[in-house]
Structures are given as structure tokens and as C-alpha cells.
Design a protein around this motif. Structure first.
Motif, PDB file in Angstrom:
ATOM      1  N   ALA A 159      74.561  14.913 -22.750  1.00  0.00           N
ATOM      2  CA  ALA A 159      73.591  15.619 -21.920  1.00  0.00           C
ATOM      3  C   ALA A 159      73.983  15.446 -20.452  1.00  0.00           C
ATOM      4  O   ALA A 159      73.856  14.339 -19.905  1.00  0.00           O
ATOM      5  CB  ALA A 159      72.185  15.081 -22.163  1.00  0.00           C
TER       6      ALA A 159
ATOM      7  N   ARG B  77      73.868  16.250 -16.206  1.00  0.00           N
ATOM      8  CA  ARG B  77      72.934  16.578 -15.130  1.00  0.00           C
ATOM      9  C   ARG B  77      73.734  16.730 -13.842  1.00  0.00           C
ATOM     10  O   ARG B  77      74.520  15.841 -13.485  1.00  0.00           O
ATOM     11  CB  ARG B  77      71.866  15.496 -14.957  1.00  0.00           C
ATOM     12  CG  ARG B  77      70.838  15.815 -13.872  1.00  0.00           C
ATOM     13  CD  ARG B  77      69.823  14.699 -13.713  1.00  0.00           C
ATOM     14  NE  ARG B  77      68.772  15.059 -12.793  1.00  0.00           N
ATOM     15  CZ  ARG B  77      67.653  15.713 -13.135  1.00  0.00           C
ATOM     16  NH1 ARG B  77      67.472  16.038 -14.384  1.00  0.00           N
ATOM     17  NH2 ARG B  77      66.747  16.023 -12.245  1.00  0.00           N
TER      18      ARG B  77
ATOM     19  N   TYR C 126      70.710  21.285 -12.695  1.00  0.00           N
ATOM     20  CA  TYR C 126      70.927  21.735 -14.064  1.00  0.00           C
ATOM     21  C   TYR C 126      70.901  20.498 -14.952  1.00  0.00           C
ATOM     22  O   TYR C 126      71.560  19.488 -14.655  1.00  0.00           O
ATOM     23  CB  TYR C 126      72.282  22.439 -14.225  1.00  0.00           C
ATOM     24  CG  TYR C 126      72.601  22.745 -15.683  1.00  0.00           C
ATOM     25  CD1 TYR C 126      72.018  23.831 -16.316  1.00  0.00           C
ATOM     26  CD2 TYR C 126      73.451  21.920 -16.417  1.00  0.00           C
ATOM     27  CE1 TYR C 126      72.281  24.106 -17.657  1.00  0.00           C
ATOM     28  CE2 TYR C 126      73.725  22.184 -17.753  1.00  0.00           C
ATOM     29  CZ  TYR C 126      73.141  23.275 -18.370  1.00  0.00           C
ATOM     30  OH  TYR C 126      73.391  23.535 -19.691  1.00  0.00           O
ATOM     31  N   SER C 127      70.112  20.548 -16.029  1.00  0.00           N
ATOM     32  CA  SER C 127      70.034  19.400 -16.926  1.00  0.00           C
ATOM     33  C   SER C 127      69.864  19.888 -18.356  1.00  0.00           C
ATOM     34  O   SER C 127      69.429  21.019 -18.598  1.00  0.00           O
ATOM     35  CB  SER C 127      68.862  18.482 -16.539  1.00  0.00           C
ATOM     36  OG  SER C 127      67.636  19.172 -16.623  1.00  0.00           O
ATOM     37  N   GLU C 128      70.200  19.013 -19.286  1.00  0.00           N
ATOM     38  CA  GLU C 128      70.055  19.327 -20.698  1.00  0.00           C
ATOM     39  C   GLU C 128      69.247  18.245 -21.395  1.00  0.00           C
ATOM     40  O   GLU C 128      69.302  17.072 -21.004  1.00  0.00           O
ATOM     41  CB  GLU C 128      71.425  19.469 -21.383  1.00  0.00           C
ATOM     42  CG  GLU C 128      72.218  20.667 -20.914  1.00  0.00           C
ATOM     43  CD  GLU C 128      73.521  20.836 -21.682  1.00  0.00           C
ATOM     44  OE1 GLU C 128      73.718  20.112 -22.696  1.00  0.00           O
ATOM     45  OE2 GLU C 128      74.342  21.686 -21.267  1.00  0.00           O
TER      46      GLU C 128
ATOM     47  N   TYR D 152      67.832  16.924 -25.509  1.00  0.00           N
ATOM     48  CA  TYR D 152      68.318  16.938 -26.888  1.00  0.00           C
ATOM     49  C   TYR D 152      67.356  16.142 -27.753  1.00  0.00           C
ATOM     50  O   TYR D 152      66.844  15.108 -27.339  1.00  0.00           O
ATOM     51  CB  TYR D 152      69.707  16.302 -26.908  1.00  0.00           C
ATOM     52  CG  TYR D 152      70.326  16.070 -28.264  1.00  0.00           C
ATOM     53  CD1 TYR D 152      70.943  17.101 -28.955  1.00  0.00           C
ATOM     54  CD2 TYR D 152      70.325  14.800 -28.840  1.00  0.00           C
ATOM     55  CE1 TYR D 152      71.540  16.877 -30.188  1.00  0.00           C
ATOM     56  CE2 TYR D 152      70.922  14.578 -30.065  1.00  0.00           C
ATOM     57  CZ  TYR D 152      71.526  15.617 -30.735  1.00  0.00           C
ATOM     58  OH  TYR D 152      72.111  15.392 -31.950  1.00  0.00           O
TER      59      TYR D 152
ATOM     60  N   ILE E 144      67.878  21.736 -28.635  1.00  0.00           N
ATOM     61  CA  ILE E 144      68.602  21.635 -27.366  1.00  0.00           C
ATOM     62  C   ILE E 144      67.852  22.465 -26.325  1.00  0.00           C
ATOM     63  O   ILE E 144      67.422  23.588 -26.600  1.00  0.00           O
ATOM     64  CB  ILE E 144      70.050  22.132 -27.500  1.00  0.00           C
ATOM     65  CG1 ILE E 144      70.837  21.225 -28.460  1.00  0.00           C
ATOM     66  CG2 ILE E 144      70.746  22.171 -26.145  1.00  0.00           C
ATOM     67  CD1 ILE E 144      72.246  21.705 -28.740  1.00  0.00           C
TER      68      ILE E 144
ATOM     69  N   GLU F 120      68.312  23.705 -22.233  1.00  0.00           N
ATOM     70  CA  GLU F 120      69.189  23.809 -21.062  1.00  0.00           C
ATOM     71  C   GLU F 120      68.351  24.377 -19.918  1.00  0.00           C
ATOM     72  O   GLU F 120      67.869  25.504 -20.012  1.00  0.00           O
ATOM     73  CB  GLU F 120      70.378  24.716 -21.372  1.00  0.00           C
ATOM     74  CG  GLU F 120      71.192  24.235 -22.571  1.00  0.00           C
ATOM     75  CD  GLU F 120      71.992  25.336 -23.241  1.00  0.00           C
ATOM     76  OE1 GLU F 120      73.057  25.037 -23.803  1.00  0.00           O
ATOM     77  OE2 GLU F 120      71.527  26.512 -23.217  1.00  0.00           O
ATOM     78  N   THR F 121      68.197  23.601 -18.861  1.00  0.00           N
ATOM     79  CA  THR F 121      67.244  23.944 -17.809  1.00  0.00           C
ATOM     80  C   THR F 121      67.913  24.017 -16.442  1.00  0.00           C
ATOM     81  O   THR F 121      68.664  23.116 -16.038  1.00  0.00           O
ATOM     82  CB  THR F 121      66.110  22.901 -17.748  1.00  0.00           C
ATOM     83  OG1 THR F 121      65.379  22.929 -18.974  1.00  0.00           O
ATOM     84  CG2 THR F 121      65.150  23.192 -16.600  1.00  0.00           C
ATOM     85  N   TRP F 122      67.624  25.099 -15.743  1.00  0.00           N
ATOM     86  CA  TRP F 122      67.935  25.232 -14.320  1.00  0.00           C
ATOM     87  C   TRP F 122      66.621  25.095 -13.548  1.00  0.00           C
ATOM     88  O   TRP F 122      65.624  25.710 -13.907  1.00  0.00           O
ATOM     89  CB  TRP F 122      68.567  26.592 -14.021  1.00  0.00           C
ATOM     90  CG  TRP F 122      69.928  26.781 -14.620  1.00  0.00           C
ATOM     91  CD1 TRP F 122      70.226  27.309 -15.838  1.00  0.00           C
ATOM     92  CD2 TRP F 122      71.175  26.460 -14.002  1.00  0.00           C
ATOM     93  NE1 TRP F 122      71.574  27.327 -16.040  1.00  0.00           N
ATOM     94  CE2 TRP F 122      72.198  26.817 -14.922  1.00  0.00           C
ATOM     95  CE3 TRP F 122      71.535  25.909 -12.772  1.00  0.00           C
ATOM     96  CZ2 TRP F 122      73.544  26.637 -14.651  1.00  0.00           C
ATOM     97  CZ3 TRP F 122      72.886  25.727 -12.487  1.00  0.00           C
ATOM     98  CH2 TRP F 122      73.867  26.086 -13.419  1.00  0.00           C
TER      99      TRP F 122
ATOM    100  N   THR G 141      64.469  27.810 -18.773  1.00  0.00           N
ATOM    101  CA  THR G 141      65.004  26.970 -19.849  1.00  0.00           C
ATOM    102  C   THR G 141      65.377  27.832 -21.035  1.00  0.00           C
ATOM    103  O   THR G 141      64.608  28.693 -21.460  1.00  0.00           O
ATOM    104  CB  THR G 141      63.962  25.923 -20.294  1.00  0.00           C
ATOM    105  OG1 THR G 141      63.664  25.059 -19.204  1.00  0.00           O
ATOM    106  CG2 THR G 141      64.490  25.090 -21.453  1.00  0.00           C
ATOM    107  N   ASN G 142      66.569  27.587 -21.574  1.00  0.00           N
ATOM    108  CA  ASN G 142      66.974  28.151 -22.855  1.00  0.00           C
ATOM    109  C   ASN G 142      66.730  27.085 -23.911  1.00  0.00           C
ATOM    110  O   ASN G 142      67.349  26.019 -23.906  1.00  0.00           O
ATOM    111  CB  ASN G 142      68.447  28.547 -22.823  1.00  0.00           C
ATOM    112  CG  ASN G 142      68.881  29.230 -24.109  1.00  0.00           C
ATOM    113  OD1 ASN G 142      68.099  29.946 -24.737  1.00  0.00           O
ATOM    114  ND2 ASN G 142      70.118  29.001 -24.528  1.00  0.00           N
TER     115      ASN G 142
END
Length: 880
Positions: free
Chosen positions: A615, A617, A634-636, A638, A662, A664-666, A688-689
């Protein structure tokens, strides 16, 4: 530096003025010396920082704020933090000690071992692995930090939605006793106290104790029916006739009888070495959470009505109960003649309940009892007559209990290698034992009763190497390693429709996890800084499911049983050639997995899975001047996968699984402190995806966890604190969420499709559960000095939330409408500040709404738990 990017500063000020009337909160109060806003120090990045210097969206609450606003547990924070939903209780958990936490549309609304939480709860740096017991009592809290968005880099496993960090009081260096006594509605009596005990030079201790007693607000009342109805109720089997893990009962629900204690021993002689040893204990012994029956759907014409086919005809033997509505089956059995039952091939399923494997638990047949010309054995049909329409009353007569014992010990060691580099170790062990039950049907019948017992223990070790203010204050870093082990068992017993399905079993699990992480923050110059970090995680999971159907329903549906309850697992299956001619026996044809335990549904043996993840950042910060920070990240996040449980059909030799989530965030935002600390204004926007969403889906009678699909989440948070005049502080917050499915897996479309007038269904573009489009809070606080040197403090808060769907299928009966909740209190503080007296009201307008709920169409029951009614309280605080 004050003049860096002057135009940007002027623009930020203009935006601040325009936005103030409708915005946000940081939960601060006026600093007593300057008349400005009090600074809150947080450790969101593993080091002490002003909350305004942390480049993520974070809402922090000081201990004083929590006490003044009568925040007594974690779920109470939900109203004050934008885009955060915290509910005490999950569907059919029967306990408000279970925390349902969702941040920015990501979280978990379950308590089972097979699904991990999506929002991490941390107690003094120690991760609480289960939602059971996570709704912590807050008697001695120094502060709480709510971190929004994935926090995988520094906080680790299962913080895909965010993290809530609870920091408790450390021992002081002088003797002190603080606390409060509270009384109020429903015979409330709460006593809390914290004592600081200096023991020697550099050695101090603190002891905290809290006791809460309160009667339940929901009353169990007797159903007052006709003489025939009362006779039929008396003929029903007692809930004690069925296999439950606990048979406790009560006349009221949502009561409190809680005790919690915490102790700390701390060594700090202002040298290089510091050590803290902490222990905590919680015990709850109460009735279960309130529960109301909301609807009884699909009951009058069940699957055995004349227009419906013979059970099993054309149905895949792997799923013999597909679409089975047990409520309709129950009504059919008791109300049909022997000829009608024989014509549908239902003699075995309408016969004795239970099997010959446990003859001591065989119960009398249901077949034709209402049409056999013998009124003494009549039974009451299941329908909507038991809906009271009042969240404070229920006709439930079955089990209700919440028994929780949770305790833990932790040791924290700090050693300064240099003035700027420190090594830190956190070692912890925690254990919970929990028993809960809920009579979900809200009636004197056993239509849907659930009981559980769970034991869990965990051990964790974290080591951090922290560098602060290196290279002339330009460099900060944290490097670390983490190890975690968890094991336990969950036993569940669920009775459907007077025993037509009796799901029972013990699930065991074992998890081990290790991770390495690091983050570097570098301030290149006065106006720009960078953040780079990442975390590698590897997790091994082992799980064994023991789910059984003690009624042997699949055998009875497929003519592999007789009306007296005798099942024939090794006999010929009617849809197969004779066994002697190469055909399959009943056990094999119906996909039962264990010849040694013919009613076992789940494959025997230990299942194992391994997950790994990195993950990252990355972030950048801009500083137009000393009072404003603009940032982008940007971070992820899990969350590991697992196995689906709570099954009602045999699974063959394959244990069903679901995959990891999962996110995925901006995120971009800015933080500002302006006008000599009289205005604090923060904004964050994000997208976020969100992939492989793990959600509870109702598959027939079974609420199972599976991946639902993918969603796109977009939104923003605006938080502000305004101190326009001495004594007056206004906290305000606005959150917006657009969290919608962009892809749905076929399983969701099958189990959660649209039924006009009944449920809106899950579809592309439908919202995620537990997500309000808008959340707004305004919380003014005014303090004025009195002539005797004392002070009067007036506080209020108003929280508005748009509608929320409590589950993925969007049943109209479970929808939470738009809500407006108002709380208010008045406090007198005596001149020497030795004691205070507060009077207050919560939920002033007495607005009632569902905080959790579930729809079990197979059982014919939609049910849920409501928020608490309007309540008053009076509190005396002391400080000596």
C-alpha cells in the motif's frame, strides 16, 4: 515567510468568509488565555503534531469536548464528524457493544469472524481486531482522532476506510481525582472517576473506573389476542425447546449494566527512557439490544400454495432450498390437510422437527394441526399481527442477552537514541468473550431467533524508529515493523419458523500477519514539502466452518427422510438410479460433505489462504504562508478476503470464498488558521476507486458475505471553528458523499434485484449502504463569567443527515429517512473549578430512526434496531 504567495492567502480568506455560515467542525473550544481557538495535538503520523499541520482529513476531539458534549462511547461521535457513520450494533448482533463503522462509504456492518472491519479502531496504539467490543466506553480519554480515507501505510491492516485512534489519559505527576456522577432517564446511574497517584520520582500511576446502570427503553409486552389466538400461542414450542447457546430472557431491551476499569503505570524521569504499562477490563451483563419487527412479507402464499410446484422439481440438488420461504412453508404445514401435504410431497418437512441423530430434541409434527378438528393443538400462523408500530414496545418473548468480557494489557517503551531519533515498542495482548441473542421476529413464536457465543484473543508487536526535525527541521520519518496473531471461535444457533431450519455450528479461525512500513516527510523549503511512504503486508488465514442444519431440511425436501424425523443419508435418492445400479445416495446427491456428520453443511477440515499487499502513499504540501497549508495525496487501502459462512445448504467439498478489497484514493485539501486563531477552516475533496466490495447479501435464509462489485466514491468535507467573540465558539461541518456502484457481480443482481414497491434493489448507480449524501453539524458553545467568579456554559448541537439505506438491496422497510437530531445542555462551573453541574437533553425532538436492520424474506421477517428516544441527564463533575 508571512508574504509567500500573497494572492493565494487572500483567495483562501475570501473562501473562508463565504463558507463560514454553513460549515464544518474541528471540535475545539476557545483557548482560555487568548480568546482564540485551542490547539489540539494529534499523533496521526506517529509523532506529536498540531492537527492543522497534518496533511490528511482528520477530525480530532479533546477529552474536554467529549465530556462537555456527553459523548460516552465511540458511536456517539458519528453526529459530529462529516462523512462518518458509527452505529452501536449491527444486524442481528443483539448488542450495542458491536461497532458498525463506515467512513466515506467504506466499512463493515457485521460481527462475524469471516469478515474484518473496514475502519480500524486503535486504543493507545493497539489495534482492536473485532467489531465486538469496539464501541468503547470513554471514561478517561485524552483525545480521539478520526482519520478519513485509507490509512494503510502507518496504521496497517483493515483501515481501508479510515482509522479511529483513542488516546487515554497518562498518569500525572501530582495527586488528582477527577470524574463525574450522572443520573437521567430510564433510571440512569453512571459513575466515573480517574485517580493520579505519584509513586516515586519519575514513577506515576493512574486508575480509572466506570459503572453504568440503566433500564432498557424497549419494553417486552404480552400479546393481547383473542382467546383462540392465546390458545394457539400456548401450543407453540417454547424457545427453550430449540438448541440455543443461551436462554436468558428479560422484560426490557437496550438496558445497561456495565463496568470498565483501566490502570496505567508510567516511568518518565525526563531522561532517554520512558515506559508505560497499561491494562483495561470491561464487563457487560445486560439484556440484548432493542429490536422491532418491521414487516412480514411473502407470507400468505408460500412456496406450497396450489399454484407453486412440488418442492425440488427442477431445482439444482446443490441448492435444494433455493427461493424457499420458510414462513410460507410454516403456514402451509399447519393449515393444510394431509391430502394437500401429500400432494406436494411435504410429509417429511411438515413432520417431526429435528432428526433421529438427536432424538432427544425431536419436536412434534406441524402437519395439519389447524385443520384436524382438534382446537387444542392449533398454532398461530405467521403474519403481520405482531408489528407494534412503536419502537419502544415488542411482543418478543424469546432469548435476549448481551454478555461481554473484554480485557487487555499493553506495554509501551520509548528510548531516545539521539535528540531527534527515537525507537518505540508497543506490545499487547487482548481477549474477548461474548454471548448475545436476539428474538428478531418480535413475537411469542420462534420465527427467527439467533444466539451467539464468541471468544477471541490477539497478540501484537509493533516497533517504530522515529526521526523528527532532522536536517534543520526539514526531515521527519517513521520506519517500522508489525506482527499480529489472532485466533478464536464463534458458535451460532439460529432457529427459523418453529424449527423448519435449525442452523448451528462452530466456526474456528486463526490469523497471522506481519508488515513492514515507512514514511518520509521532507520540507524542501519554506513553501513546499513531500511525503512518500508504503507498507508491505503478508497475512495467513486458516478457517474451519462447522455449520449444520439440525432439522435435516435438505433430506426432508428431497424425500430422503420420513415424517418421524428419520433421515436416510445413505439411502437411494429419488432423482438418481438405485445405489446398487451405480446411482448416488442421498448424502452424495445432495452434496453433503461429511459422511460422519450427515447434517453438516460446511466442508470439514481447515481451509487456508494467504494474502499479500503493498500500500503506497505519496503527497505534496504547499505553504503559502505560516497559517495555510495546501496538500494533495494518493493512498491505497486493503482488506483481506476470507470464507463465506452462515450457510443453509450443503456445500459439497468446496468452501465458498470471497476476495480482498482495495481502495485507491486521491485527496486534495487545505487547512488554515486565521485572524489570530479566531477562525480555523479546513477543506478536503477526494475520489476513491473501491474494488471487490465485501458486503452482506441475503441469499435465501442466509446472510452471507460476498464480493458485490466496484464503486466510485466522490465527495468533500468542510470543517470550521469560529471564535467571533470571547466566550463564543461555533463548530460546524459539512460532508458530501456520492458513493455509487459502477459494477455489480451476478450474485448481487440475483439476490438483491429490484422488486417494485418492496425494495429498490442494487443496480449500477445505486448508493452504497450506510452512506448519506449530505451530513451537516453545527455545534455552538458559549461561556460567560458570573459575578461570583463561576461560569455558565451553554452548548447545543444540531446534526442533519440525508436518507441512508441500511443494506445493499435497499428494502423500503429498512430505509433510514433524513434525520435532524438536536442535543443541548447547560453547565455551571463553580469559582474554584472543583465541581460542575450540568443539565442536558439528548435527541430533543425525539426523532426515531433505524440504526441497523436486516430483511430475511425466507423467514418472513424484516427487523431492526432504533436509536434511543429523547432522554434527560443531570451530571455533577468533580476535580480535586
Amino acid at each position: 515567510m508571512k508574504n509567500r504567495f500573497q494572492s493565494a492567502s487572500i483567495f483562501a480568506l475570501a473562501v473562508s468568509f463565504l463558507a463560514v455560515p454553513s460549515t464544518a467542525l474541528a471540535q475545539s473550544k476557545e483557548a482560555p488565555d487568548s480568546g482564540g481557538i485551542e490547539e489540539i495535538v494529534v499523533t496521526a503520523q506517529k509523532r506529536d503534531q498540531n492537527v492543522q499541520d497534518v496533511p490528511i482529513s482528520i477530525t480530532a476531539f479533546s477529552g474536554d469536548t467529549l465530556r462537555e458534549r456527553n459523548i460516552v462511547d465511540v458511536s456517539s461521535l458519528s453526529a459530529l464528524a462529516p462523512n462518518v457513520n458509527l452505529d452501536g450494533g449491527t444486524p442481528f448482533s443483539g448488542s450495542s457493544a458491536v461497532l458498525s463503522a463506515t467512513i466515506r462509504g467504506i466499512g463493515s456492518d457485521d460481527f462475524a469472524f469471516n469478515i474484518d472491519p473496514g475502519v480500524g479502531i486503535y486504543l493507545d496504539g493497539v489495534f482492536l481486531a473485532r467489531t465486538v467490543g469496539a464501541n468503547q466506553d470513554l471514561p478517561d480519554v485524552e483525545r480521539i482522532e478520526v482519520l478519513k480515507g485509507p490509512q494503510g501505510t502507518l496504521f496497517g491492516r483493515n483501515t481501508i476506510g479510515g482509522a479511529i485512534s483513542i488516546v487515554t489519559h497518562n498518569p500525572g505527576d501530582t495527586f488528582r481525582v477527577t470524574g463525574d456522577l450522572t443520573t437521567g432517564s430510564f433510571a440512569l446511574l453512571r459513575a466515573r472517576a480517574t485517580m493520579d497517584l505519584p509513586l516515586a520520582d519519575g514513577l506515576g500511576a493512574s486508575i480509572t473506573a466506570s459503572v453504568t446502570n440503566r433500564t432498557g427503553f424497549q419494553r417486552r409486552i404480552a400479546y393481547n389476542g383473542t382467546p383462540a389466538e392465546m390458545r394457539a400461542i400456548a401450543n407453540s414450542d417454547s424457545f427453550r425447546s430449540f438448541p440455543h447457546v443461551d436462554f436468558s430472557n428479560s422484560t426490557r431491551q437496550s438496558a445497561d449494566s456495565n463496568v470498565s476499569m483501566r490502570g496505567k503505570l508510567r516511568w518518565d524521569k525526563d531522561g532517554k527512557f520512558r515506559a508505560t504499562l497499561a491494562g483495561d477490563f470491561t464487563n457487560q451483563d445486560t439484556s440484548g439490544q432493542n429490536n422491532s419487527i418491521l414487516a412480514a412479507p411473502f407470507v400468505p402464499n408460500g412456496p406450497f400454495a396450489p399454484s407453486n410446484p412440488l418442492p425440488g422439481t427442477g431445482i439444482n440438488p446443490r441448492n435444494p432450498q433455493n427461493g424457499m420461504l420458510f414462513a410460507g412453508l410454516y403456514n402451509f404445514c399447519i393449515g393444510s390437510t394431509p391430502a394437500q401435504i401429500a400432494a406436494r410431497g411435504a410429509g417429511a418437512i411438515c413432520g417431526a422437527r429435528g432428526t433421529n441423530l438427536d432424538p432427544g430434541r425431536l419436536l412434534a409434527p406441524l402437519a395439519s394441526v389447524n385443520v384436524d378438528a382438534d382446537p387444542t393443538n392449533d398454532r398461530l400462523p405467521w403474519d403481520s399481527r405482531f408489528i407494534t408500530g412503536n419502537p419502544d414496545t415488542t411482543y418478543a418473548a424469546g432469548p435476549t442477552v448481551n454478555l461481554l468480557t473484554a480485557w487487555g494489557v499493553a506495554g509501551t517503551l520509548d528510548y531516545d537514541l539521539t535528540d531527534n531519533i527515537m525507537v518505540k515498542s508497543i506490545t499487547a495482548f487482548r481477549k474477548t468473550d461474548w454471548t448475545a441473542s436476539v428474538d428478531a421476529d418480535g413475537s411469542p413464536l420462534s420465527i427467527l431467533e439467533l444466539t451467539f457465543t464468541q471468544n477471541q484473543e490477539q497478540i501484537s508487536q509493533e516497533v517504530q524508529l522515529l526521526g523528527t526535525d532532522l536536517l534543520d527541521g526539514k526531515l521527519n520519518f517513521v520506519l517500522g515493523a508489525f506482527y499480529f496473531e489472532e485466533s478464536g471461535q464463534l458458535q451460532s444457533n439460529v432457529v427459523f419458523n418453529e424449527g423448519l431450519l435449525q442452523a448451528a455450528g462452530i466456526n474456528s479461525f486463526d490469523t497471522s500477519n506481519y508488515a513492514f512500513f515507512g514514511q518520509v516527510d521532507y520540507r524542501l523549503n519554506d513553501w513546499i514539502g513531500f511525503t512518500v511512504g508504503g507498507r508491505y503486508t503478508k497475512e495467513n488465514k486458516a478457517f474451519e466452518g462447522g455449520q449444520r442444519d439440525l432439522n435435516g431440511g435438505s433430506y426432508k425436501f428431497f424425500n430422503c427422510a420420513t415424517p418421524d424425523g428419520t433421515i436416510a443419508p445413505f439411502g437411494n435418492h429419488p432423482l438418481q438410479p438405485p445405489v446398487s445400479a451405480g446411482g448416488q445416495n442421498c448424502l452424495t446427491a445432495l452434496a453433503f460433505p461429511d459422511p460422519t456428520n450427515p447434517v453438516r453443511l460446511y466442508p470439514p477440515g481447515v481451509n487456508r489462504r494467504t494474502f499479500s499487499n503493498f500500500a503506497p502513499r505519496v503527497g505534496v504540501q504547499l505553504y503559502p504562508n505560516d497559517d495555510i497549508m495546501v496538500y494533495g495525496n494518493y493512498s491505497e487501502g486493503y482488506k483481506t478476503g476470507g470464507w463465506t459462512t452462515r450457510l443453509s445448504n450443503p456445500q459439497g467439498n468446496v468452501a465458498p470464498t470471497f476476495d480482498e478489497e482495495i481502495a485507491e484514493t486521491w485527496e486534495a485539501g487545505f487547512k488554515s488558521t486565521l485572524f489570530n486563531r479566531r477562525l480555523q477552516f479546513n477543506v478536503a475533496a477526494f475520489t476513491t476507486n473501491y474494488r471487490n466490495i465485501q458486503l452482506n447479501q441475503q441469499d435465501g435464509p442466509s446472510p452471507v458475505i460476498d464480493n458485490a462489485g466496484t464503486a466510485r466514491i466522490k465527495g468533500f468535507e468542510i470543517e470550521a471553528v469560529i471564535a467571533p467573540a470571547r466566550g463564543l465558539t461555533i463548530n460546524a461541518a459539512v460532508g458530501y458523499l456520492d458513493a455509487k456502484f459502477t459494477e455489480l457481480l451476478p450474485s448481487v443482481q440475483r439476490t438483491s434485484g429490484v422488486i417494485p414497491g418492496f425494495r429498490a434493489g442494487a443496480s449500477i448507480g445505486s448508493p452504497l449502504p450506510k452512506t448519506a449524501n449530505w451530513s451537516v453539524n453545527v455545534s455552538p458553545r458559549y461561556e460567560t463569567s458570573l459575578g461570583n467568579g463561576g461560569a455558565l456554559i451553554v452548548m447545543a448541537d444540531w446534526t442533519h443527515r440525508t436518507e441512508v439505506w441500511n443494506e445493499v438491496a435497499r428494502y423500503f422497510s429498512l430505509r433510514r429517512p433524513a434525520t435532524d437530531v438536536v442535543n443541548a445542555n447547560l453547565t455551571y462551573r463553580e469559582p474554584d473549578e472543583r465541581w460542575t453541574l450540568s443539565l442536558g437533553v439528548t435527541n430533543l425532538t425525539d426523532q426515531r430512526f433505524l440504526i441497523s436492520g436486516a430483511a430475511n424474506d425466507a423467514a418472513g421477517a424484516h427487523y431492526g434496531s432504533f436509536n434511543r428516544p429523547r432522554e434527560w441527564f443531570a451530571r455533577v463533575g468533580f476535580n480535586f
